[in-house]
Design a protein around this motif. Sequence first.
Motif, mmCIF file in Angstrom:
data_model
loop_
_atom_site.group_PDB
_atom_site.id
_atom_site.type_symbol
_atom_site.label_atom_id
_atom_site.label_comp_id
_atom_site.label_asym_id
_atom_site.label_seq_id
_atom_site.Cartn_x
_atom_site.Cartn_y
_atom_site.Cartn_z
ATOM 1 N N ALA A 13 -123.753 99.872 47.666
ATOM 2 C CA ALA A 13 -122.552 100.567 47.171
ATOM 3 C C ALA A 13 -121.287 99.827 47.595
ATOM 4 O O ALA A 13 -120.222 99.996 46.983
ATOM 5 C CB ALA A 13 -122.517 101.999 47.688
ATOM 6 N N ASN A 14 -121.397 99.019 48.631
ATOM 7 C CA ASN A 14 -120.236 98.284 49.121
ATOM 8 C C ASN A 14 -119.990 96.985 48.360
ATOM 9 O O ASN A 14 -119.020 96.276 48.623
ATOM 10 C CB ASN A 14 -120.400 98.008 50.621
ATOM 11 N N THR A 15 -120.883 96.667 47.431
ATOM 12 C CA THR A 15 -120.610 95.620 46.451
ATOM 13 C C THR A 15 -120.074 96.336 45.226
ATOM 14 O O THR A 15 -120.771 97.130 44.613
ATOM 15 C CB THR A 15 -121.905 94.845 46.096
ATOM 16 N N TYR A 169 -115.348 101.868 51.606
ATOM 17 C CA TYR A 169 -116.509 100.985 51.632
ATOM 18 C C TYR A 169 -116.623 100.315 53.001
ATOM 19 O O TYR A 169 -115.755 99.531 53.384
ATOM 20 C CB TYR A 169 -116.379 99.924 50.526
ATOM 21 N N PHE A 170 -117.687 100.649 53.701
ATOM 22 C CA PHE A 170 -117.928 100.083 55.037
ATOM 23 C C PHE A 170 -119.224 99.282 54.982
ATOM 24 O O PHE A 170 -120.323 99.850 54.984
ATOM 25 C CB PHE A 170 -118.026 101.202 56.070
ATOM 26 N N LYS A 171 -119.085 97.984 54.922
ATOM 27 C CA LYS A 171 -120.260 97.132 54.811
ATOM 28 C C LYS A 171 -121.137 97.231 56.061
ATOM 29 O O LYS A 171 -120.647 97.496 57.158
ATOM 30 C CB LYS A 171 -119.844 95.672 54.595
ATOM 31 N N ALA A 172 -122.415 97.000 55.861
ATOM 32 C CA ALA A 172 -123.389 97.142 56.948
ATOM 33 C C ALA A 172 -123.098 96.179 58.101
ATOM 34 O O ALA A 172 -123.470 96.450 59.246
ATOM 35 C CB ALA A 172 -124.800 96.903 56.415
ATOM 36 N N ASP A 174 -119.985 95.174 59.023
ATOM 37 C CA ASP A 174 -118.560 95.251 59.371
ATOM 38 C C ASP A 174 -118.406 95.675 60.831
ATOM 39 O O ASP A 174 -118.565 96.847 61.170
ATOM 40 C CB ASP A 174 -117.855 96.251 58.446
ATOM 41 N N LEU A 175 -118.087 94.710 61.685
ATOM 42 C CA LEU A 175 -118.006 94.985 63.116
ATOM 43 C C LEU A 175 -116.692 95.646 63.506
ATOM 44 O O LEU A 175 -116.491 95.992 64.669
ATOM 45 C CB LEU A 175 -118.211 93.688 63.916
ATOM 46 N N LEU A 176 -115.792 95.847 62.550
ATOM 47 C CA LEU A 176 -114.521 96.513 62.862
ATOM 48 C C LEU A 176 -114.627 98.035 62.779
ATOM 49 O O LEU A 176 -113.668 98.736 63.078
ATOM 50 C CB LEU A 176 -113.410 96.045 61.912
ATOM 51 N N VAL A 177 -115.766 98.542 62.352
ATOM 52 C CA VAL A 177 -115.916 100.000 62.268
ATOM 53 C C VAL A 177 -117.086 100.431 63.151
ATOM 54 O O VAL A 177 -117.996 99.648 63.426
ATOM 55 C CB VAL A 177 -116.147 100.478 60.808
ATOM 56 N N PRO A 178 -117.061 101.691 63.611
ATOM 57 C CA PRO A 178 -118.177 102.170 64.427
ATOM 58 C C PRO A 178 -119.498 102.067 63.678
ATOM 59 O O PRO A 178 -119.523 102.173 62.446
ATOM 60 C CB PRO A 178 -117.826 103.638 64.698
ATOM 61 N N GLU A 179 -120.558 101.904 64.423
ATOM 62 C CA GLU A 179 -121.868 101.674 63.824
ATOM 63 C C GLU A 179 -122.252 102.768 62.834
ATOM 64 O O GLU A 179 -122.871 102.505 61.802
ATOM 65 C CB GLU A 179 -122.913 101.566 64.941
ATOM 66 N N GLU A 180 -121.868 104.004 63.162
ATOM 67 C CA GLU A 180 -122.304 105.126 62.304
ATOM 68 C C GLU A 180 -121.711 105.058 60.896
ATOM 69 O O GLU A 180 -122.231 105.685 59.979
ATOM 70 C CB GLU A 180 -121.949 106.459 62.957
ATOM 71 N N LEU A 181 -120.609 104.292 60.738
ATOM 72 C CA LEU A 181 -119.993 104.181 59.406
ATOM 73 C C LEU A 181 -120.543 103.007 58.606
ATOM 74 O O LEU A 181 -120.372 102.942 57.384
ATOM 75 C CB LEU A 181 -118.472 104.037 59.533
ATOM 76 N N ARG A 182 -121.201 102.084 59.285
ATOM 77 C CA ARG A 182 -121.643 100.856 58.600
ATOM 78 C C ARG A 182 -122.722 101.170 57.571
ATOM 79 O O ARG A 182 -123.668 101.902 57.855
ATOM 80 C CB ARG A 182 -122.165 99.846 59.621
ATOM 81 N N GLY A 183 -122.548 100.601 56.394
ATOM 82 C CA GLY A 183 -123.515 100.814 55.314
ATOM 83 C C GLY A 183 -123.192 102.010 54.435
ATOM 84 O O GLY A 183 -123.950 102.333 53.525
ATOM 85 N N ILE A 184 -122.065 102.667 54.717
ATOM 86 C CA ILE A 184 -121.660 103.816 53.896
ATOM 87 C C ILE A 184 -120.620 103.358 52.881
ATOM 88 O O ILE A 184 -119.582 102.797 53.239
ATOM 89 C CB ILE A 184 -121.064 104.949 54.770
ATOM 90 N N GLY A 185 -120.913 103.589 51.612
ATOM 91 C CA GLY A 185 -119.946 103.320 50.537
ATOM 92 C C GLY A 185 -119.853 104.550 49.658
ATOM 93 O O GLY A 185 -120.874 105.062 49.200
ATOM 94 N N VAL A 186 -118.630 105.033 49.470
ATOM 95 C CA VAL A 186 -118.416 106.258 48.675
ATOM 96 C C VAL A 186 -117.327 106.004 47.642
ATOM 97 O O VAL A 186 -116.262 105.483 47.968
ATOM 98 C CB VAL A 186 -117.983 107.441 49.578
ATOM 99 N N ARG A 187 -117.608 106.391 46.412
ATOM 100 C CA ARG A 187 -116.561 106.458 45.396
ATOM 101 C C ARG A 187 -116.789 107.748 44.617
ATOM 102 O O ARG A 187 -117.928 108.126 44.362
ATOM 103 C CB ARG A 187 -116.610 105.249 44.451
ATOM 104 N N ILE A 188 -115.707 108.434 44.294
ATOM 105 C CA ILE A 188 -115.776 109.614 43.434
ATOM 106 C C ILE A 188 -114.813 109.349 42.286
ATOM 107 O O ILE A 188 -113.628 109.081 42.520
ATOM 108 C CB ILE A 188 -115.370 110.911 44.174
ATOM 109 N N GLU A 189 -115.344 109.407 41.079
ATOM 110 C CA GLU A 189 -114.521 109.067 39.902
ATOM 111 C C GLU A 189 -114.619 110.163 38.851
ATOM 112 O O GLU A 189 -115.709 110.538 38.439
ATOM 113 C CB GLU A 189 -115.000 107.745 39.291
#
Length: 226
Positions: A13-15, A169-172, A174-189
């Motif tokens: 989802a982060n692509t 979009y938090f790429k898996a 991405d070391l700038l975000v806490p581990e629990e957020l990595r790999g989460i991508g959300v879009r609502i359209e």
Amino acid sequence: MGYESICAAGDHANTLHWIKNDGEVREGDLILVDAGVEVDSLFTADITRTLPVSGRFSDAQRRVYDAVFAAQETGIAACRPGNKFRDIHAAAIRVIAEHLHAWGLLPDGVSVEDTLDADHGQYHRRWMVHGTSHHLGLDVHDCQLALREDYMDAELTPGMILTVEPGLYFKADDLLVPEELRGIGVRIEDDVVVTEDGCEVLSAGMPRSSADVEAWIARVQAEARR
Ligand SMILES: [Mn+2]
């Protein structure tokens, strides 16, 4: 299909345009589906939902989802005559920036106003890398070659149909975000039509809030089991 559907589970989802549409759909992940039907008139819809594969959002997933939803609600509220097209993005991105700031993700000392500064900020763009809206019609990105004064800087008028689609979009990796957020991508359209005094959400028939999405999945699963 109005355009190439994007079906992206987990980190895919982060692509932004994951049109390979492969990869595992794992329990505990989210799946982002960006798809629209083109009808006989040749006009198309453009809708994204991000769904928890298990049927329930994790705490971290819900936090991200609810932030994107709040940004979308604010963006939709900005869809009214008198506002300019670019005001939709400005309204939504402020909410995104406020959440990133509250979560401590912006660099030390960078305020919401700092990051929103067009010339010296924009730190939030690491995690929200696209515009919030585009016109929708015969083309999914209708009239995208229009001049700036006829598009970004133009006033909204009744009858215009637009998308409102913030994301985070938090790429898996991405070391700038806490581990629990990595790999989460959300879009609502969602797709809206500008009316005389605001707008109408044309795609409101599909559940949008995290609670409504969970209830929707539970209902579909119960029907499938019957
Ligand atoms: Mn779109």
